[in-house]
Design an enzyme around this catalytic site. Structure first.
Site, mmCIF file in Angstrom:
data_model
loop_
_atom_site.group_PDB
_atom_site.id
_atom_site.type_symbol
_atom_site.label_atom_id
_atom_site.label_comp_id
_atom_site.label_asym_id
_atom_site.label_seq_id
_atom_site.Cartn_x
_atom_site.Cartn_y
_atom_site.Cartn_z
ATOM 1 C CG ASP A 403 -1.799 1.241 1.202
ATOM 2 O OD1 ASP A 403 -2.325 1.530 0.488
ATOM 3 O OD2 ASP A 403 -1.982 1.865 2.539
ATOM 4 C CG PHE A 480 -8.080 19.715 -9.762
ATOM 5 C CD1 PHE A 480 -6.797 19.649 -10.379
ATOM 6 C CD2 PHE A 480 -8.550 18.172 -9.536
ATOM 7 C CE1 PHE A 480 -6.167 18.714 -10.659
ATOM 8 C CE2 PHE A 480 -7.919 17.158 -9.564
ATOM 9 C CZ PHE A 480 -6.597 17.214 -10.136
ATOM 10 N NE ARG A 538 1.859 15.308 -3.644
ATOM 11 C CZ ARG A 538 0.472 15.297 -3.392
ATOM 12 N NH1 ARG A 538 0.702 14.770 -1.870
ATOM 13 N NH2 ARG A 538 -0.501 15.564 -3.861
ATOM 14 C CG ASP A 625 -3.882 9.030 -3.430
ATOM 15 O OD1 ASP A 625 -4.648 9.766 -4.289
ATOM 16 O OD2 ASP A 625 -3.268 9.386 -2.319
ATOM 17 C CG LEU A 677 2.870 -1.347 -15.909
ATOM 18 C CD1 LEU A 677 2.698 -0.659 -17.104
ATOM 19 C CD2 LEU A 677 2.407 -2.784 -15.910
ATOM 20 C CE LYS A 706 -4.975 -1.061 -2.193
ATOM 21 N NZ LYS A 706 -4.642 -0.319 -0.877
ATOM 22 C CG ASP A 730 -3.920 -1.526 2.823
ATOM 23 O OD1 ASP A 730 -3.882 -1.076 1.656
ATOM 24 O OD2 ASP A 730 -3.330 -0.607 3.568
#
Length: 1104
Positions: A403, A480, A538, A625, A677, A706, A730
């Site tokens: 995660d 946005f 960022r 995310d 990837l 997942k 998770d």
């Protein structure tokens, strides 16, 4: 209470009333403030057993081991009179002991699960009493469908709730869904307008007590909800924006009122982890189990041969007087003779192995728990092995699926506004809260340099600019989106000018800069951005443009018209037309500068990932995310490295995805570079390509996806997988993986409670794998240290346990060949029973607990050693050890046999003294040989090793001397052994054989060791020699284990190829410069609306 709330966990399976897709089922009818006893309660359970199910479940699990089934059969057969040559209880008692030890360990581990369940179920929450209209504290497990609950800031939601109202305007609230989708930015949910006025318990009872909700049946779709609220004669539609889910957390909102929709195992969170907690078995155990079947088949063949040989011998030797009258009995009792040999040879499959394994695994788990190097002082949290059955799996991990949020990054809490906190001058201190840490950090940074955001109303914001209060009127907010990658606000300044302020990704801002601004600041800002990106930060670019009033009025009129259209002009969609209108005003910008935000990684994450990659482990990041955030973290933690070929798959249709995968595969085949990837949403056909990449990042994947990825990796590669995470989202993948590791996160222990191993930070994983797993620093320490140690030790323990039993019990086959195939045991029964309990028990324990190839520091320094573990246990090696045992038994028996064949054991010419003299001499040589064989295989010679090997030999001699005198003291035992010690010790042949026979048996082993370590050195051999050369004393090799004992506690596709090419260029730029936009796209409440609903000059309702 927040600590208790953090103890949220996932259940084993959903209720029987829950279905996978609730849309096709009859609707659920809920009466608000009503009683619904036919729905499941809110209690959850994650334990494996209860009082009623323990015995059947435990026995079912234990007798999945074929060896236990075999020993149960032997124990039953031994009860048949005159069949067993070794007594009635020599197998039953050890088997009962094995089951008792395993049961105690299972009970001990399950008690911890029950305690964690109680911690969750007994968390307190305010529930409305419909009779008194008062809020009352109740446990989570007492909540029922239809109850009204009150949740306050920073509390987790105890169940899936329909949002009724809140302390915020329009019934809005902010929720954190990191436990559900891994996103740290806050999301907005809002109530229906018809319920937002119910701001007190009395209003809830008086106005909503006769209302009802009709909604979907329980299902696992996190982002889907359909329902209707019936209030009087009116019906109001409900959507996912009106629902808050269990596992989410209320943030930046004083309180909310909600009505319970789904409880317990029917909540969406629990149904997303509806996979039953699996019974995990290590790969080593599976191989051993399969080979045990083959070994049992060989045992049966040997027994059939022996029984047949017995039958034939007796048929051919009728002249012996003592066989008179037995011919008919022998013919009719062939089956009983067969049973006799099965019982005689049964310990070819070592019953003691299970006990030794359970003990060693348990102590190894204690090593992990006590490793001070894996203790997190910040959280006061040590590592914890929640199961000991998978220790050796830690040394064979090939794929780590991790995660992002809370595992690689810090899931920090944004502080709230506290209007009561005063400065030394008596003014209230303004502390900012935002939908993401980025927003709050930027506003706080401006505050620190004298530009303070002080207040907001639906029309204006107020700023204290270097001591001067300025009022800015908000005209428009251009939201946005992931396509736009920017957000703009049009304001009227105090001077009456109209300005557009914009922030966004550098690739978007630079394309819209004026020529003058680009020449003036473009190059230097681009250099800053490159520097920031190198540091893993960022970034955002900020720009401004002045707009003439008449130009703005004309644009605003068209913009409002675009928002009211159903379709745009010239065949354009409405959204595309609106985006075009936004782009027209976002032009000729003047660059203000750039900002950089650190998405804080946990300590030493880049170094840990680098170590694990060097160890040959593939690392995949699976996150809910957005793509941009995941890519940025990939750069920060060095998973995406400079020089890598970055392949991005982010198409929105199956055909486009297939085309992208085909293009990417061609790229991968034609490059010599390492490949990373990045997949935005999971495609069902990406596995073949993904396995060719060094790094894989999957974005926007659900908890169930997942788990699907983990299962796909396991099925495709047949390799050992490890899943690690910290949140409730998770749990599914942690359960699906061969090994599940939970992070003790700030947001709870959801993942920990469903994991096999728990650590406080990702960095400890390397030590767990490289050291404790080969033997077993946080995640890297967990894998590289504990994993390596445990694998090496347990593999060698299992192989040695089979070897030593083969070496002894095949002797019975050779003895049968010279004793008329009578089924007579060559050894006294109690000596035989104590062989695995006393005389050869210590060497495998020392191997399992203390042996190691090199120190923890060396394992961490040379992680490539981890790659060598694939050869520690396999079918070929298993049968090599089995054949070694057969070879040793062959030499031991026949050398001993020929040495006593002429009956000259003593100088005075006395006879051989009976079969027990021969048997005890042979037993002595066997004990010495198998103990010395352990010494040959042990790498760490310490005083403990010496004590175990020589002490085991000495114990046999002591036992022989004592037991040979038992008959004189206790007439009911030891008559056959009386005086045997004197007879053996007085024979020169015996003492001569001690020096010759064991050495002769081990000669091939010694030669192989010398030749292989001299002429065919492996990487492990070279590093061992280097370490020995740098460490004069072997004593240091024990220090690590002694200390452990001491310290026990990862664009839409455009149809035009030119546009597609430009899009990929932008993606490549974004891959290099991650941008810090955490704005929720297509949120329940648009930013343009959200800004206009707040008025910080007014107080909020108390919600009593």
């Amino acid at each position: 209470m927040s600590d208790t709330l953090a103890m949220e966990r996932l259940g084993e399976e959903s209720s029987s009333t829950a279905v996978n897709d609730g849309h096709n089922q009859p609707k659920r009818l809920i009466y608000m403030i009503g009683t619904h006893q036919h729905f499941c309660d809110n209690a959850i359970t994650t334990a494996k057993y209860n009082v009623l199910t323990f015995v059947p479940k435990f026995l079912f699990e234990q007798f999945h081991r074929y060896s236990n089934i075999f020993f149960l059969f032997i124990a039953l057969m031994q009860q048949i009179p005159n069949v067993s040559p070794t007594g009635k209880y020599t197998t039953a008692l050890p088997l009962i002991f094995i089951l008792m030890v395993s049961a105690i360990k299972e009970i001990f581990e399950d008690i911890k699960r029950h305690k964690a369940d109680r911690g969750v179920n007994t968390t307190l929450v305010l529930v409305l009493n419909k009779f008194t209209s008062q809020w009352e504290w109740k446990y989570w497990q007492q909540i029922r469908v239809g109850d009204m609950v009150k949740i306050t800031n920073d509390q987790f939601f105890p169940s899936d709730l329909f949002l009724l109202t809140s302390s915020e305007p329009n019934g809005m609230c902010y929720i954190e869904t990191a436990n559900l989708d891994g996103e740290t930015n806050l999301k907005i949910r809002h109530a229906l307008k018809v319920t937002t006025h119910c701001l007190s318990s009395e209003q809830l009872v008086s106005e909503l007590s006769l209302s009802s909700i009709q909604c979907d049946q329980p299902n696992r779709h996190l982002y889907e909800f359909h329902g209707n609220l019936k209030l009087g004669d009116s019906v109001h539609p409900m959507g996912p924006e009106n629902v808050v889910l269990r596992g989410a957390k209320l943030r930046n909102t004083n309180w909310i009122f909600g009505c319970v929709l789904y409880t317990g195992h029917e909540s969406k969170l629990m149904m997303n982890s509806s996979v039953r907690a699996p019974i995990k078995r290590s790969n080593v155990e599976k191989i051993t189990n399969k080979q045990t079947i083959l070994l049992f088949a060989i045992l049966l063949v040997i027994c059939v041969i022996s029984a047949t040989a017995s039958y034939i011998w007796k048929k051919q030797n009728k002249e012996h007087w003592y066989l008179d009258g037995l011919e008919d009995a022998l013919s009719s009792n062939y089956f009983f003779v067969l049973l006799t040999f099965i019982i005689l040879y049964n310990n070819l499959i070592p019953i003691s192995l299970q006990v030794t394994l359970e003990m060693v695994r348990f102590i190894q788990a204690s090593f992990i728990n006590a490793d001070i190097e894996m203790y997190c002082e910040e959280k006061d949290t040590p590592a914890m092995a929640r199961t000991s059955n998978l220790n050796e799996e830690l040394g064979q991990v090939k794929y780590i699926l991790s995660d992002k949020t809370g595992t690689l990054t810090r899931n920090t809490v944004v502080p709230e506004v506290d209007n009561n906190e005063m400065t030394p001058e008596g003014k209230p201190t303004i502390r900012y809260q935002g939908a993401s840490p980025d927003e709050a950090a930027l506003v706080r940074g401006a505050q620190n340099i004298g530009f303070e955001f002080t207040a907001r109303t639906p029309e204006c914001v107020f700023i204290n600019a270097l001591g001067t209060v300025e009022k800015y009127e908000i005209l428009n907010v251009l939201d946005f989106t992931s396509d736009r990658k920017r957000m703009s606000t049009i304001v009227r300044t105090p001077e009456g000018k109209i300005k557009l302020y914009i922030k966004g990704a550098d690739s978007m801002i630079y394309d819209r800069l004026s020529e003058s601004s680009l020449q003036e600041f473009g190059d230097v800002t681009e250099q800053h951005l490159s520097n920031f990106a190198t540091e893993g930060l960022r970034t955002l670019c900020c720009a401004v443009v002045d707009i003439e009033d008449n130009i703005y009025q004309e644009w605003n009129k068209k913009y409002i018209e675009a928002q009211t259209m159903e379709t745009g002009p010239n065949g354009m969609s409405r959204d595309d037309y609106i985006n075009e209108m936004m782009s027209k005003v976002e032009a000729n910008l003047k660059l203000i500068g750039s900002t950089a935000i650190e998405d804080k990684l946990q300590d030493d994450v880049p170094d840990t990932i680098d170590t694990l990659l060097k160890a040959g482990i593939h690392i995949w990041v699976l996150t809910g995310d957005k793509q941009e955030t995941a890519i940025n973290i990939g750069h920060s933690c060095k998973l995406l490295q400079t020089g890598m070929l970055h392949v991005v798959i982010d198409d929105d249709s199956l055909d486009n995805t297939r085309e992208s995968i085909t293009e990417a595969q061609n790229q991968i085949r034609s490059t010599q570079r390492e490949v990373a990837l990045i997949v935005d949403e999971l495609s069902s056909s990406f596995m073949e390509m993904a396995l060719k990449c060094k790094s894989v990042i999957c974005c926007r994947v659900s908890p169930a996806q997942k788990a699907e990825i983990v299962e796909a990796v396991k099925k495709t590669t047949r390799s050992i997988t490890l899943a690690i995470g910290d949140g409730a989202n998770d749990v599914a993948m942690i359960r699906a993986a061969n090994v599940g590791v939970g992070i003790s996160g700030l947001e709870g222990l959801q993942a920990v409670h469903s994991s096999d191993y728990a650590i406080a930070q990702f960095r400890f994983l390397s030590r767990l794998l490289l050291v404790h797993g080969s033997w077993s620093l946080f995640l890297s320490r967990l894998l590289l240290v504990h994993g390596s140690w445990s694998l090496s030790r347990l593999c060698k323990l299992i192989l040695y346990s089979f070897y030593k039993n083969i070496a002894l019990y095949i002797l019975e086959l050779w003895f049968a060949s010279v004793s008329a195939w009578s089924g007579q045991a060559a050894f006294e029964r109690w000596s035989l029973s104590l062989y695995n309990v006393i005389f050869t028990a210590a060497p495998p324990m020392v191997i399992g607990l203390f042996d190691r190839q090199c120190s923890a520091e060396t394992m961490m320094k040379y992680p490539a050693l981890y790659k060598t573990h694939s050869d520690l246990f396999n079918v070929k090696l298993f049968w090599t050890w089995i054949l070694s045992g057969v070879w040793h038994s062959l030499l031991l028996f026949w050398l001993t046999y020929f040495s006593v064949n002429n009956d000259t054991l003593w100088q005075h010419g006395r006879a051989d003294g009976g079969y027990l003299v021969f048997g005890n001499m042979l037993f002595t040589y066997t004990v010495i040989t198998v103990c010395l064989k352990a010494g040959l295989e042990i790498n760490a010679w310490t005083w403990v090793t010496h004590a175990a090997i020589w002490g085991s030999i000495v114990m046999w001699f002591v036992y022989l001397m004592i037991y040979s005198r038992f008959w004189g003291l206790f007439h009911f035992v030891g008559a056959d052994m009386c005086g045997i010690d004197q007879m053996i010790f007085s024979s020169g042949v015996f003492w001569f054989g001690i020096g010759i026979i064991p050495l002769s048996a081990l000669l091939v082993d010694i030669s192989y060791k010398l030749i292989s370590r001299t002429c065919f050195k492996t990487l492990t051999d070279e590093i061992m020699e280097m370490e020995l050369a740098n460490s004069p004393s072997q004593q240091s090799m024990l220090l690590e284990t002694a200390r452990l004992f001491k310290n026990v506690f990862h664009v839409k596709r455009d149809k035009s190829k030119d546009v597609r090419r430009r899009h990929r260029q932008e993606v490549e730029l974004d891959l290099q410069h991650g941008y810090a936009f955490s704005q929720e796209e297509h949120g329940a409440v648009p930013q343009s609306t959200l800004i206009r609903v707040y008025d910080t000059t007014r107080s909020k309702p108390s919600g009593i």
